[in-house]
Design a protein around this motif. Structure first.
Motif, PDB file in Angstrom:
ATOM      1  N   GLY A   1       0.815  -1.207   0.000  1.00  9.51           N
ATOM      2  CA  GLY A   1       0.000   0.000   0.000  1.00  9.51           C
ATOM      3  C   GLY A   1       0.847   1.254   0.000  1.00  9.51           C
ATOM      4  N   ILE A   2       0.232   2.324   0.507  1.00 12.31           N
ATOM      5  CA  ILE A   2       0.864   3.644   0.485  1.00 12.31           C
ATOM      6  C   ILE A   2       1.052   4.108   1.933  1.00 12.31           C
ATOM      7  CG2 ILE A   2       0.603   6.030  -0.328  1.00 12.31           C
ATOM      8  CD1 ILE A   2       0.702   4.078  -2.652  1.00 12.31           C
ATOM      9  N   VAL A   3       2.229   4.634   2.226  1.00 11.11           N
ATOM     10  CA  VAL A   3       2.509   5.130   3.577  1.00 11.11           C
ATOM     11  C   VAL A   3       1.665   6.386   3.823  1.00 11.11           C
ATOM     12  CG1 VAL A   3       4.282   6.053   5.121  1.00 11.11           C
ATOM     13  CG2 VAL A   3       4.862   4.224   3.484  1.00 11.11           C
ATOM     14  N   ARG A   4       0.894   6.375   4.920  1.00  7.64           N
ATOM     15  CA  ARG A   4       0.038   7.511   5.231  1.00  7.64           C
ATOM     16  C   ARG A   4       0.518   8.321   6.420  1.00  7.64           C
ATOM     17  NH1 ARG A   4      -1.537   8.499   0.678  1.00  7.64           N
ATOM     18  NH2 ARG A   4      -3.159   7.214  -0.237  1.00  7.64           N
TER      19      ARG A   4
ATOM     20  N   ALA B   1       8.895   7.633   3.830  1.00  4.83           N
ATOM     21  CA  ALA B   1       8.162   8.900   3.859  1.00  4.83           C
ATOM     22  C   ALA B   1       6.697   8.698   3.465  1.00  4.83           C
ATOM     23  CB  ALA B   1       8.816   9.894   2.904  1.00  4.83           C
ATOM     24  N   VAL B   2       5.862   9.599   3.953  1.00  2.00           N
ATOM     25  CA  VAL B   2       4.448   9.590   3.576  1.00  2.00           C
ATOM     26  C   VAL B   2       4.350   9.643   2.048  1.00  2.00           C
ATOM     27  CG1 VAL B   2       2.312  10.965   3.648  1.00  2.00           C
ATOM     28  CG2 VAL B   2       3.656  10.611   5.751  1.00  2.00           C
ATOM     29  N   GLY B   3       3.496   8.786   1.483  1.00 13.86           N
ATOM     30  CA  GLY B   3       3.326   8.747   0.030  1.00 13.86           C
ATOM     31  C   GLY B   3       4.117   7.631  -0.645  1.00 13.86           C
ATOM     32  N   ASP B   4       5.112   7.068   0.062  1.00 14.94           N
ATOM     33  CA  ASP B   4       5.883   5.977  -0.547  1.00 14.94           C
ATOM     34  C   ASP B   4       4.980   4.771  -0.825  1.00 14.94           C
ATOM     35  OD1 ASP B   4       8.267   7.350  -0.490  1.00 14.94           O
ATOM     36  OD2 ASP B   4       9.043   6.354   1.315  1.00 14.94           O
TER      37      ASP B   4
END
Ligand SMILES: NC(=O)c1ccc[n+]([C@@H]2O[C@H](COP(=O)([O-])OP(=O)(O)OC[C@H]3O[C@@H](n4cnc5c(N)ncnc54)[C@H](O)[C@@H]3O)[C@@H](O)[C@H]2O)c1
Ligand SMILES: [Zn+2]
Ligand SMILES: [Zn+2]
Length: 393
Positions: A64-67, A77-80
């Motif tokens: 998934g995506i880092v929130r 980082a957020v968004g990775d």
């Protein structure tokens, strides 16, 4: 958030539970975009129920995506876009330095005498909430992630959490000599992928199962198969017939503790499922409860001086083993949970548009997270052609 929770033998539900929060500076929260069901989840679904608690969140194959991130997550980082390995490891202890990530000394579940904590895998592995959910808290996030590029679909990368590194390790541990032969027992996702990897490396591969569509998937990729149901000899004899009477150099057991063909142990397992947890745990520790048919076949099939790689999971503490045969045949045995990040650099070059391992078409089913109870049911019963199921939260 919505999550897949365990409620008893063959009883999983999709429920609304509190969102996970950052608890430690090394935590991250990811929004899950794809999350698979694994053959290992089936052990929890039935046989290992004594070690589960009502409401435990299942799942250990998410991406998934880092929130959200804590203060000590390194360059995450957020968004990775990330795939999360099934084990939680720190990346900097004695075991991690040796790439034995499933033995990480920072996350070892010492009160249970077990190795590194795993996502969604019972109190034996730390009762960590799992990844079949909309959101996942990732502890030790500075190391417990694999960054992947944006662009290609999730199917390209999601198997990095477990199937690909597990199958890769099973082939590495099988120690097949160059141009040598290997028998793969079991054509679930793990055995199927192990057979693909072994064939890709140029080994002579024979794969064994008894489910028609699983055999067909392997044959379609040019792999020789043996259908257990069509044999009137033992599988050992069938493999010896193909190898000048000798057996294959190596055998990979990708079946594990719930093998078909072990009626007595099947009753023992059924019984542990019905006993109160405390009694069942004691029984697991004192009676040989694994269904050992595949392992016994492996010992029979492997040539003298060859190697058996156990990648299927076993859980009994007192399983009877044919020590005379193992010793006399001079068999090497290697086993264990896959050290996921050890193998990622080897695998990544194969996850291209040419897709040599066939990951883009590997899933037999892609279903909504809400359909998890149905998904577990068809995967366990091998109905509707279910081989690998990806859930989309
Ligand atoms: N070591 C690890 O890190 C790791 C990681 C993931 C999965 N696993 C384990 O690998 C095993 C396979 O996982 P999966 O997702 O492919 O599960 P699965 O249950 O879908 O696959 C097992 C396959 O074995 C076949 N089989 C049953 N009895 C057999 C026998 N006697 N001989 C030959 N084949 C037989 C079944 O028909 C089935 O296709 C499980 O035990 C799982 O827990 C281990
Ligand atoms: Zn898995
Ligand atoms: Zn560590």
């Amino acid at each position: 958030m919505k999550a897949v929770t365990w409620h008893g033998r063959r009883d999983v539900r999709v429920e609304t539970v509190p969102d996970p929060k950052i608890e430690e500076p090394t935590d991250a929260i990811i929004e899950v975009t794809s999350t698979n069901i694994c053959g290992s989840d089936l052990h929890l679904y039935e046989v290992l129920g004594a070690f589960m608690n009502e409401g435990d969140i299942l799942g250990h194959e998410p991406m998934g995506i880092v929130r959200e991130v804590g203060k000590e997550v390194g360059d995450l980082a957020v968004g990775d876009r990330v795939v999360i390995p099934f084990q939680i490891s720190c990346g900097s202890c004695y075991m991690c330095d040796q790439q034995l990530y499933t033995q990480c000394e920072t996350t070892q579940v010492r009160d249970q005498g077990m190795g590194a904590a795993l996502f969604g895998y019972s109190e034996l592995y730390g009762s960590v909430p799992g990844g079949q959910a909309e959101l996942l808290r990732v502890p030790q996030a500075q190391f417990t992630h694999i960054k992947v590029p944006s662009g290609p679909p999730d199917s390209r990368f999601v198997y990095l959490s477990d199937v690909l590194p597990t199958a890769w390790q099973s082939v590495a541990y099988a120690d097949v000599p160059q141009g040598g032969s290997v028998t793969v027992l079991g054509l679930g996702p793990i055995g199927d992928m192990a057979a693909r990897i072994a064939a890709h490396r140029g080994y002579d591969v024979t794969a064994v199962d008894l489910v028609p569509e699983r055999l067909a998937r392997a044959s379609a990729r040019g792999i020789r198969t043996i259908d257990l149901n069509a044999l009137d000899t033992t599988v050992g004899d069938a493999v010896r017939d193909l190898t000048g009477g000798r057996g294959t150099d190596s055998v990979i057991d990708a079946v594990g503790m719930e093998a078909h063909g072990s009626p007595v142990a099947q009753i023992a397992q059924r019984l542990t499922g019905l006993l109160p947890d405390a009694v069942a745990k004691k029984m697991m520790q004192t009676v040989g409860v694994d269904r050992l048919d595949a392992l016994y076949s492996a010992i029979d099939i492997v040539r003298r001086g060859g190697t058996i790689s156990l990648i299927g999971v076993y859980g009994g503490m007192a399983d009877p083993m044919p020590m005379l045969t193992l010793f006399d045949k001079q068999v090497q045995l290697r086993m264990g949970q896959a050290n996921v990040k050890k193998w990622v650099d080897d695998i990544m070059p194969l996850l291209t548009d040419e897709d040599p391992l066939g990951v883009d078409t590997f899933a037999s089913h892609t279903l909504a997270l809400d359909e998890a109870p149905h998904a577990y049911d068809i995967f366990q019963k091998k109905r509707d052609g279910a081989v690998k199921i990806v859930l989309r939260p």
